[in-house]
Design a protein around this motif. Structure first.
Motif, mmCIF file in Angstrom:
data_model
loop_
_atom_site.group_PDB
_atom_site.id
_atom_site.type_symbol
_atom_site.label_atom_id
_atom_site.label_comp_id
_atom_site.label_asym_id
_atom_site.label_seq_id
_atom_site.Cartn_x
_atom_site.Cartn_y
_atom_site.Cartn_z
ATOM 1 N N MET A 119 0.832 -1.194 0.000
ATOM 2 C CA MET A 119 0.000 0.000 0.000
ATOM 3 C C MET A 119 0.869 1.247 0.000
ATOM 4 S SD MET A 119 -3.302 -0.523 0.014
ATOM 5 C CE MET A 119 -3.958 0.952 0.789
ATOM 6 N N ASP A 120 0.339 2.308 -0.606
ATOM 7 C CA ASP A 120 0.941 3.620 -0.464
ATOM 8 C C ASP A 120 -0.198 4.629 -0.341
ATOM 9 O OD1 ASP A 120 -0.067 4.004 -3.044
ATOM 10 O OD2 ASP A 120 1.878 3.767 -4.006
ATOM 11 N N ALA A 121 0.154 5.900 -0.179
ATOM 12 C CA ALA A 121 -0.872 6.919 0.060
ATOM 13 C C ALA A 121 -1.791 7.086 -1.143
ATOM 14 C CB ALA A 121 -0.214 8.251 0.408
ATOM 15 N N GLY A 131 -4.300 4.079 -1.056
ATOM 16 C CA GLY A 131 -5.175 4.227 0.105
ATOM 17 C C GLY A 131 -6.147 5.377 -0.059
ATOM 18 N N HIS A 182 -3.904 4.472 5.809
ATOM 19 C CA HIS A 182 -3.138 4.470 4.558
ATOM 20 C C HIS A 182 -3.450 5.669 3.667
ATOM 21 C CE1 HIS A 182 -1.739 0.367 5.310
ATOM 22 N NE2 HIS A 182 -2.988 0.055 5.642
#
Length: 348
Positions: free
Chosen positions: A150-152, A155, A187
Motif C-alpha cells: 500500500m501507499d498513500a 489508500g 493508509h
C-alpha cells in the motif's frame, strides 16, 4: 478458497491484464481498476492497461485522476480484440460486454468484480456482491487479504471512492464500507482527501445545475427536470443530488442532451420506488438504463430526434415531452404538475 486468493491464482498464470472501466468512469470504478492493477503487479504481471471510454468530465473525477497519477488509456476496440495470448480481460464496477461500455457484445471476459444489480454475468472469475455499497469495498478486501503493498495514492483512491459512492456513508453504506474505511484510514492522505472533496467547479456546470433548478417540474414527491444540451455530463448527477434535497421531494430525475445521446441521472429516498427499475422500465426498450434502489442513470440515443430538426430548442422541446411522458407513465403520476417555477430569491 477466498475470492482474493482465487483471483491472485488466476492472475499468476497470465502475462498481461487489460482492465476496462465503464463509460465515463467514476471514482469507484477508477479506484477499483487502480487497485486491481496493483494486485496484478504483485501477482507477477509486468504489463497491465486501464482503458476507459466516454469522458472524465466531473471536476472531482478529473482531480482524482490527475492528483493520484492514475495511468489511463482511451478505449480502442483493437486493445481488446487483438490482445496477445496469455492476456486477461477484466471488468470492474460493470459486468456485461456492450452494457455501459464499448466492448463488443459477446466478447469473453475473464474477470468481473462488481456491486451493481445484474443477472447476466459470464466470466471465468466473478465476484458480484449487490449487498455491498461500492466495488472499492471488494477491492479493499482483496488488498488486505493479499497483503498488497500500500501507499498513500492507493489508500486515498479507495477511501475517496468509498466516500463518493456512498455520499459520505449516507447512501447505501453497509458495515463492509465502514470496516474498509477503518482499515484504509491509516493508509490515506487526509490533506489529499480534502483537496479531492472540494475541487473547483466550471461555469458550465453551474449553468447546467441552474437550468435544472429553473426547469424543474414536481408531481407529488417526484421532481423531473430537463436541462437542454450541455457539455457537462456530470452536471446531471450533481443536479439530481441537489434537487433531491428540496423540501417535499423524495425522487429527483434529471436528463439532458450530451453529444449524440440523452443522459439521465436519478436519486430517490422513496421506499416504494426502486429508481433503477423505474429507469429501466421507462427507457430499457430504447436505450440502456438502470442502477440501484436509491441511485440510477441511463442513456438514450437521440436517434430519430436528431433527424427531425437541427435546432437545439426545437429538438429539446421534443425530447423533454417524450422523456417526461415516459417517466410520468412509468411512475404512474398525475399528468398535472404541481409547480414549474424557478427558484426565487427570498425578500430582504
Amino acid at each position: 478458497m477466498h475470492p482474493a486468493r482465487e483471483l491472485a491464482e488466476l492472475l499468476g498464470g497470465a502475462e498481461e491484464l487489460t482492465i476496462v472501466c465503464h463509460n465515463n468512469p467514476d471514482p469507484d470504478c477508477l479506484a477499483s481498476a487502480f487497485a486491481l492493477g496493483r494486485i496484478a503487479m504483485a501477482a507477477g504481471i509486468d504489463e497491465h492497461h486501464i482503458l476507459y471510454s466516454g469522458e472524465i468530465s466531473h471536476q472531482q473525477n478529473r482531480a482524482f485522476v490527475n492528483l493520484l497519477d492514475i495511468d489511463l488509456t482511451p478505449f480502442e476496440p483493437a486493445a481488446v480484440r487483438d490482445r496477445p495470448e496469455g492476456s486477461l480481460l477484466a471488468f470492474v464496477d460493470h459486468a456485461v460486454p456492450g452494457a455501459n461500455n464499448r466492448v463488443p457484445e459477446g466478447t469473453p471476459v475473464d474477470v468481473v468484480i462488481d456491486h451493481h444489480p445484474n443477472e447476466a454475468i459470464e466470466a471465468g472469475f466473478v465476484d458480484h456482491r449487490e449487498h455491498v455499497g461500492a466495488t472499492a469495498t471488494i477491492l479493499t478486501e482483496y488488498v488486505r487479504e493479499l497483503d498488497t503493498e500500500m501507499d498513500a495514492d492507493l489508500g486515498t483512491a479507495l477511501m475517496f471512492a468509498l466516500r463518493r459512492e456512498t455520499l459520505g456513508f449516507l447512501r447505501g453504506a453497509t458495515p463492509a464500507e465502514y470496516d474498509a474505511a477503518g482499515w484504509l484510514h491509516g493508509h490515506a492522505d487526509g490533506a489529499l482527501l480534502r483537496t479531492l472533496s472540494t475541487p473547483s467547479v466550471t461555469g458550465a456546470t453551474v449553468d447546467a445545475i441552474a437550468e435544472a433548478i429553473t426547469n424543474r417540474t414536481v408531481r407529488g414527491s417526484v421532481l423531473i427536470s430537463g436541462i437542454g444540451r450541455t457539455s457537462e455530463r456530470d452536471a446531471l448527477p450533481q443536479a439530481a443530488d441537489y434537487l433531491a434535497t428540496l423540501e417535499g421531494v423524495e425522487t429527483a430525475i434529471v436528463f439532458g442532451v450530451v453529444d449524440d445521446g440523452i443522459q439521465l441521472s436519478a436519486r430517490s429516498t422513496d421506499s416504494r420506488i426502486h429508481i433503477g427499475d423505474v429507469l429501466d422500465g421507462a427507457f430499457g426498450d430504447v436505450g440502456s438504463a438502470g442502477g440501484h434502489r436509491e441511485m440510477a442513470g441511463g442513456e438514450v440515443p437521440l436517434g430519430v430526434f436528431a433527424d427531425f430538426t437541427t435546432d437545439d430548442a426545437q429538438l429539446f422541446a421534443i425530447v423533454d415531452q417524450v422523456m417526461s411522458a415516459r417517466l410520468v407513465a412509468e411512475l404512474n403520476l398525475s399528468t398535472e404538475a404541481d409547480t414549474r417555477e424557478p427558484v426565487k430569491d427570498e425578500p430582504n
